[in-house]
Scaffold this active site. Structure first.
Site, PDB file in Angstrom:
ATOM      1  N   HIS A  72       0.797  -1.224   0.000  1.00 60.75           N
ATOM      2  CA  HIS A  72       0.000   0.000   0.000  1.00 60.75           C
ATOM      3  C   HIS A  72       0.832   1.278   0.000  1.00 60.75           C
ATOM      4  CE1 HIS A  72       1.146   0.122   4.183  1.00 60.75           C
ATOM      5  NE2 HIS A  72       0.596   1.318   4.274  1.00 60.75           N
ATOM      6  N   HIS A  88       1.392   6.883  -0.464  1.00 56.68           N
ATOM      7  CA  HIS A  88       0.649   6.031   0.473  1.00 56.68           C
ATOM      8  C   HIS A  88      -0.777   5.873  -0.046  1.00 56.68           C
ATOM      9  CE1 HIS A  88      -1.439   4.840   4.143  1.00 56.68           C
ATOM     10  NE2 HIS A  88      -0.257   4.515   4.642  1.00 56.68           N
TER      11      HIS A  88
END
Length: 167
Positions: A72, A88
């Site tokens: 992620h 992110h």
């Protein structure tokens, strides 16, 4: 290298201009629901509400780190300035443990601007109850950086310069 006025060589300022690695709508960090980002505790930057589930390299560099299990988050380091950028994807998406994410690079890989780094399934993330808003941060603690400016007026963050890093 860019110099301002007639400064001595030791005072010359270099500028790294960065467009968004994710296409979509610009979101100021202050509006991100996670306080670590909205308070700028992690660094200066911006966020994007993505319109596609793709992350591309914003510049030539090296993948300094990718979260191997969750995929992620990724840190890319510029090839000449050593400036690092954290991308992110989503909020609390680490808990998906990589489900809905496909990395196309690994830690240590050399990448070119525009190269596909990561794909993510926006529907799967939303169905799990998470936001897909994606912060793009210049992490604090990079000694060579003097200033980071964000241009919130850009209309196409993936095409236009959004960040300007001075060092």
């Amino acid at each position: 290298m860019f110099g301002f006025g007639r400064k001595k060589k030791s005072e010359e300022v270099q500028i790294l201009e960065v467009s968004s690695p994710v296409s979509g709508q610009f979101v100021p960090l202050a509006e991100v629901e996670d306080e670590a980002f909205s308070s700028k505790a992690m660094g200066e930057g911006f966020a994007i509400l993505p319109d596609t589930g793709r992350v591309v390299a914003p510049f030539d560099g090296t993948i300094a780190h990718i979260m191997e299990k969750s995929k992620h988050a990724i840190i890319i380091q510029h090839k000449t300035t050593d400036t690092q950028l954290l991308i992110h994807v989503g909020m609390n998406t680490v808990s998906l443990k990589g489900d809905g994410f496909q990395a196309h690079v690994g830690t240590g890989d050399k990448v070119k601007k525009g190269q596909l780094l990561l794909e993510f399934d926006m529907d799967k993330i939303r169905q799990a109850g998470f936001s897909v808003v994606t912060p793009v941060i210049v992490p604090d603690g990079q000694d060579q950086i003097r200033l980071v400016e964000v241009d919130s007026s850009v209309r196409k963050p993936s095409e236009d310069m959004v960040l300007r890093v001075y060092f």
